[in-house]
Design a protein around this motif. Structure first.
Motif, PDB file in Angstrom:
ATOM      1  N   THR A 176       0.839  -1.193   0.000  1.00 14.40           N
ATOM      2  CA  THR A 176       0.000   0.000   0.000  1.00 14.40           C
ATOM      3  C   THR A 176       0.879   1.250   0.000  1.00 14.40           C
ATOM      4  O   THR A 176       0.647   2.189  -0.764  1.00 14.40           O
ATOM      5  CB  THR A 176      -0.925  -0.003   1.246  1.00 14.40           C
ATOM      6  OG1 THR A 176      -1.631  -1.229   1.259  1.00 14.40           O
ATOM      7  CG2 THR A 176      -1.901   1.152   1.227  1.00 14.40           C
ATOM      8  N   ARG A 177       1.901   1.223   0.839  1.00 15.04           N
ATOM      9  CA  ARG A 177       2.809   2.369   0.927  1.00 15.04           C
ATOM     10  C   ARG A 177       3.443   2.651  -0.444  1.00 15.04           C
ATOM     11  O   ARG A 177       3.476   3.781  -0.912  1.00 15.04           O
ATOM     12  CB  ARG A 177       3.894   2.071   1.972  1.00 15.04           C
ATOM     13  CG  ARG A 177       4.737   3.266   2.386  1.00 15.04           C
ATOM     14  CD  ARG A 177       5.987   2.863   3.151  1.00 15.04           C
ATOM     15  NE  ARG A 177       6.964   2.132   2.353  1.00 15.04           N
ATOM     16  CZ  ARG A 177       7.735   2.655   1.405  1.00 15.04           C
ATOM     17  NH1 ARG A 177       7.638   3.924   1.106  1.00 15.04           N
ATOM     18  NH2 ARG A 177       8.589   1.891   0.744  1.00 15.04           N
ATOM     19  N   ARG A 178       3.931   1.581  -1.102  1.00 23.23           N
ATOM     20  CA  ARG A 178       4.598   1.767  -2.405  1.00 23.23           C
ATOM     21  C   ARG A 178       3.639   2.327  -3.450  1.00 23.23           C
ATOM     22  O   ARG A 178       3.995   3.213  -4.223  1.00 23.23           O
ATOM     23  CB  ARG A 178       5.132   0.421  -2.907  1.00 23.23           C
ATOM     24  CG  ARG A 178       6.347  -0.069  -2.159  1.00 23.23           C
ATOM     25  CD  ARG A 178       6.831  -1.359  -2.784  1.00 23.23           C
ATOM     26  NE  ARG A 178       7.908  -1.957  -2.008  1.00 23.23           N
ATOM     27  CZ  ARG A 178       8.509  -3.088  -2.343  1.00 23.23           C
ATOM     28  NH1 ARG A 178       8.144  -3.742  -3.433  1.00 23.23           N
ATOM     29  NH2 ARG A 178       9.482  -3.577  -1.599  1.00 23.23           N
ATOM     30  N   MET A 179       2.413   1.782  -3.466  1.00 22.55           N
ATOM     31  CA  MET A 179       1.490   2.232  -4.516  1.00 22.55           C
ATOM     32  C   MET A 179       1.018   3.660  -4.280  1.00 22.55           C
ATOM     33  O   MET A 179       0.887   4.440  -5.218  1.00 22.55           O
ATOM     34  CB  MET A 179       0.307   1.269  -4.629  1.00 22.55           C
ATOM     35  CG  MET A 179       0.703  -0.016  -5.337  1.00 22.55           C
ATOM     36  SD  MET A 179      -0.695  -1.077  -5.703  1.00 22.55           S
ATOM     37  CE  MET A 179      -0.931  -1.903  -4.146  1.00 22.55           C
ATOM     38  N   LEU A 180       0.799   4.025  -2.990  1.00 18.49           N
ATOM     39  CA  LEU A 180       0.384   5.403  -2.710  1.00 18.49           C
ATOM     40  C   LEU A 180       1.492   6.362  -3.116  1.00 18.49           C
ATOM     41  O   LEU A 180       1.251   7.436  -3.655  1.00 18.49           O
ATOM     42  CB  LEU A 180       0.025   5.575  -1.230  1.00 18.49           C
ATOM     43  CG  LEU A 180      -1.284   4.901  -0.806  1.00 18.49           C
ATOM     44  CD1 LEU A 180      -1.496   5.052   0.699  1.00 18.49           C
ATOM     45  CD2 LEU A 180      -2.479   5.468  -1.569  1.00 18.49           C
ATOM     46  N   GLU A 181       2.728   5.939  -2.902  1.00 19.22           N
ATOM     47  CA  GLU A 181       3.869   6.787  -3.277  1.00 19.22           C
ATOM     48  C   GLU A 181       4.015   6.860  -4.794  1.00 19.22           C
ATOM     49  O   GLU A 181       4.333   7.900  -5.354  1.00 19.22           O
ATOM     50  CB  GLU A 181       5.142   6.220  -2.651  1.00 19.22           C
ATOM     51  CG  GLU A 181       6.296   7.215  -2.651  1.00 19.22           C
ATOM     52  CD  GLU A 181       7.468   6.655  -1.872  1.00 19.22           C
ATOM     53  OE1 GLU A 181       7.317   6.495  -0.642  1.00 19.22           O
ATOM     54  OE2 GLU A 181       8.513   6.370  -2.492  1.00 19.22           O
ATOM     55  N   ARG A 182       3.747   5.705  -5.480  1.00 24.12           N
ATOM     56  CA  ARG A 182       3.840   5.693  -6.948  1.00 24.12           C
ATOM     57  C   ARG A 182       2.821   6.660  -7.535  1.00 24.12           C
ATOM     58  O   ARG A 182       3.117   7.391  -8.482  1.00 24.12           O
ATOM     59  CB  ARG A 182       3.591   4.261  -7.457  1.00 24.12           C
ATOM     60  CG  ARG A 182       3.671   4.120  -8.959  1.00 24.12           C
ATOM     61  CD  ARG A 182       3.509   2.683  -9.405  1.00 24.12           C
ATOM     62  NE  ARG A 182       2.192   2.145  -9.059  1.00 24.12           N
ATOM     63  CZ  ARG A 182       1.819   0.892  -9.248  1.00 24.12           C
ATOM     64  NH1 ARG A 182       2.652   0.020  -9.790  1.00 24.12           N
ATOM     65  NH2 ARG A 182       0.607   0.485  -8.913  1.00 24.12           N
ATOM     66  N   GLY A 183       1.566   6.627  -6.982  1.00 21.85           N
ATOM     67  CA  GLY A 183       0.575   7.627  -7.333  1.00 21.85           C
ATOM     68  C   GLY A 183       0.007   7.565  -8.738  1.00 21.85           C
ATOM     69  O   GLY A 183      -0.358   8.599  -9.302  1.00 21.85           O
ATOM     70  N   ARG A 184      -0.102   6.350  -9.310  1.00 14.50           N
ATOM     71  CA  ARG A 184      -0.789   6.234 -10.583  1.00 14.50           C
ATOM     72  C   ARG A 184      -2.270   6.473 -10.344  1.00 14.50           C
ATOM     73  O   ARG A 184      -2.719   6.455  -9.202  1.00 14.50           O
ATOM     74  CB  ARG A 184      -0.583   4.792 -11.112  1.00 14.50           C
ATOM     75  CG  ARG A 184       0.164   4.719 -12.390  1.00 14.50           C
ATOM     76  CD  ARG A 184       0.575   3.342 -12.819  1.00 14.50           C
ATOM     77  NE  ARG A 184      -0.241   2.221 -12.409  1.00 14.50           N
ATOM     78  CZ  ARG A 184       0.191   0.965 -12.410  1.00 14.50           C
ATOM     79  NH1 ARG A 184       1.400   0.682 -12.816  1.00 14.50           N
ATOM     80  NH2 ARG A 184      -0.601  -0.009 -12.020  1.00 14.50           N
ATOM     81  N   LYS A 185      -3.040   6.659 -11.442  1.00 13.81           N
ATOM     82  CA  LYS A 185      -4.470   6.944 -11.269  1.00 13.81           C
ATOM     83  C   LYS A 185      -5.184   5.807 -10.525  1.00 13.81           C
ATOM     84  O   LYS A 185      -6.149   6.035  -9.790  1.00 13.81           O
ATOM     85  CB  LYS A 185      -5.097   7.165 -12.647  1.00 13.81           C
ATOM     86  CG  LYS A 185      -6.462   7.759 -12.575  1.00 13.81           C
ATOM     87  CD  LYS A 185      -6.788   8.671 -13.728  1.00 13.81           C
ATOM     88  CE  LYS A 185      -8.148   9.300 -13.507  1.00 13.81           C
ATOM     89  NZ  LYS A 185      -9.213   8.573 -14.181  1.00 13.81           N
ATOM     90  N   ASP A 186      -4.694   4.556 -10.702  1.00 15.43           N
ATOM     91  CA  ASP A 186      -5.335   3.420 -10.027  1.00 15.43           C
ATOM     92  C   ASP A 186      -4.681   3.132  -8.671  1.00 15.43           C
ATOM     93  O   ASP A 186      -4.775   2.031  -8.154  1.00 15.43           O
ATOM     94  CB  ASP A 186      -5.307   2.160 -10.928  1.00 15.43           C
ATOM     95  CG  ASP A 186      -3.904   1.800 -11.418  1.00 15.43           C
ATOM     96  OD1 ASP A 186      -3.035   2.692 -11.438  1.00 15.43           O
ATOM     97  OD2 ASP A 186      -3.675   0.627 -11.766  1.00 15.43           O
ATOM     98  N   ASP A 187      -4.007   4.135  -8.111  1.00 13.87           N
ATOM     99  CA  ASP A 187      -3.322   3.945  -6.826  1.00 13.87           C
ATOM    100  C   ASP A 187      -3.964   4.743  -5.688  1.00 13.87           C
ATOM    101  O   ASP A 187      -3.274   5.270  -4.823  1.00 13.87           O
ATOM    102  CB  ASP A 187      -1.838   4.339  -6.955  1.00 13.87           C
ATOM    103  CG  ASP A 187      -1.031   3.320  -7.751  1.00 13.87           C
ATOM    104  OD1 ASP A 187      -1.445   2.143  -7.816  1.00 13.87           O
ATOM    105  OD2 ASP A 187       0.013   3.699  -8.311  1.00 13.87           O
ATOM    106  N   THR A 188      -5.290   4.867  -5.680  1.00 16.49           N
ATOM    107  CA  THR A 188      -5.940   5.494  -4.529  1.00 16.49           C
ATOM    108  C   THR A 188      -6.225   4.400  -3.495  1.00 16.49           C
ATOM    109  O   THR A 188      -6.274   3.218  -3.851  1.00 16.49           O
ATOM    110  CB  THR A 188      -7.285   6.133  -4.922  1.00 16.49           C
ATOM    111  OG1 THR A 188      -8.150   5.085  -5.360  1.00 16.49           O
ATOM    112  CG2 THR A 188      -7.107   7.147  -6.042  1.00 16.49           C
ATOM    113  N   GLU A 189      -6.448   4.818  -2.235  1.00 17.67           N
ATOM    114  CA  GLU A 189      -6.646   3.795  -1.181  1.00 17.67           C
ATOM    115  C   GLU A 189      -7.813   2.870  -1.492  1.00 17.67           C
ATOM    116  O   GLU A 189      -7.709   1.661  -1.324  1.00 17.67           O
ATOM    117  CB  GLU A 189      -6.833   4.470   0.177  1.00 17.67           C
ATOM    118  CG  GLU A 189      -5.474   4.829   0.769  1.00 17.67           C
ATOM    119  CD  GLU A 189      -5.534   5.228   2.230  1.00 17.67           C
ATOM    120  OE1 GLU A 189      -6.064   4.437   3.027  1.00 17.67           O
ATOM    121  OE2 GLU A 189      -5.047   6.333   2.538  1.00 17.67           O
TER     122      GLU A 189
END
Ligand code: B4P
Length: 187
Positions: free
Chosen positions: A122-135
């Motif tokens: 979760t931490r990595r994806m939130l940091e990556r911040g792609r459009k499909d990376d919301t919580e």
């Protein structure tokens, strides 16, 4: 041929590690996520269909991804091998991949599974911040992974060509672990 599958939950680092392995072993990098994102940015009909599914954390239909993979494999038959990144994600896709590779007498050499805990993912994806990376989307992607993709582990474990690799640490550390696993099957 050296044919590898990089398996793991969303955000595990499949794309990051596949790029490095493709370079190291001179493999064709086949990422269904990248292929789909390129269809989206080119505004194709396929891309339009994929976009709403990806943005909602759902999987794109098997027939669509299998068709893309088949094209890419058949256009690169002279390659030294392939690294499949983010594919297969369902049992149906795994069966289709066996069929495609079987037709060319080029079986899977090894499935490498990246093991990373959910908090770190979760931490990595939130940091990556792609459009499909919301919580909210990340939560849905985990659910889809558990239901559709995780069972594939059993499918590949039966074939004795499955290696679980610890996915925490620096990118280089994880890459080294993956390379060690590959060397054990590839001599
Ligand atoms: P993908 O593009 O496959 O992406 P992913 O699973 O989210 O990420 P990946 O594991 O590649 O992580 P990354 O290297 O970016 O899928 C996107 C969507 O496309 C899917 O949800 C689905 O809708 C669709 N799709 C794709 N394939 C499909 C299929 N076969 N069937 C149906 N639908 C399909 O790493 C994540 C982040 O962590 C990056 O920011 C990276 O820099 C960072 N990172 C990597 N390694 C790290 C490390 N060691 N330490 C710290 N950070 C690290």
């Amino acid at each position: 041929m050296l044919n590898l599958i990089l398996f793991g939950p969303p955000g595990a680092g499949k794309g990051t590690q596949s790029k490095l392995l493709a370079e190291k072993y001179n493999l064709v990098h086949l990422s269904t996520g990248d292929l789909l994102r390129s269809e989206i940015s080119n505004g194709t009909a396929l891309g339009m269909e994929a976009k709403s599914l990806i943005d909602a954390g759902k999987l794109v239909p098997d027939s669509v991804v299998v068709g893309m993979v088949q094209n890419k494999v058949e256009n690169n038959l002279g390659a030294e091998g392939f690294i499949f990144d983010g594919f297969p994600r369902t049992t149906e896709q795994a069966i289709a991949l066996d069929k495609i590779l079987g037709e060319h007498n080029a079986p899977i050499s090894l499935v490498l599974a990246l093991d990373v805990d959910e908090d770190e993912l979760t931490r990595r994806m939130l940091e990556r911040g792609r459009k499909d990376d919301t919580e909210a989307v990340i939560r849905d992607r985990f659910k889809v992974y558990e239901k559709e993709t995780y069972p594939l582990k059993k499918y590949y474990q039966r074939h004795d060509k499955f290696s679980e690799v610890y996915g925490l640490g620096t990118v280089d550390e994880v890459s080294e672990r993956l390379q060690n696993a590959i060397e054990t099957v590839n001599g």
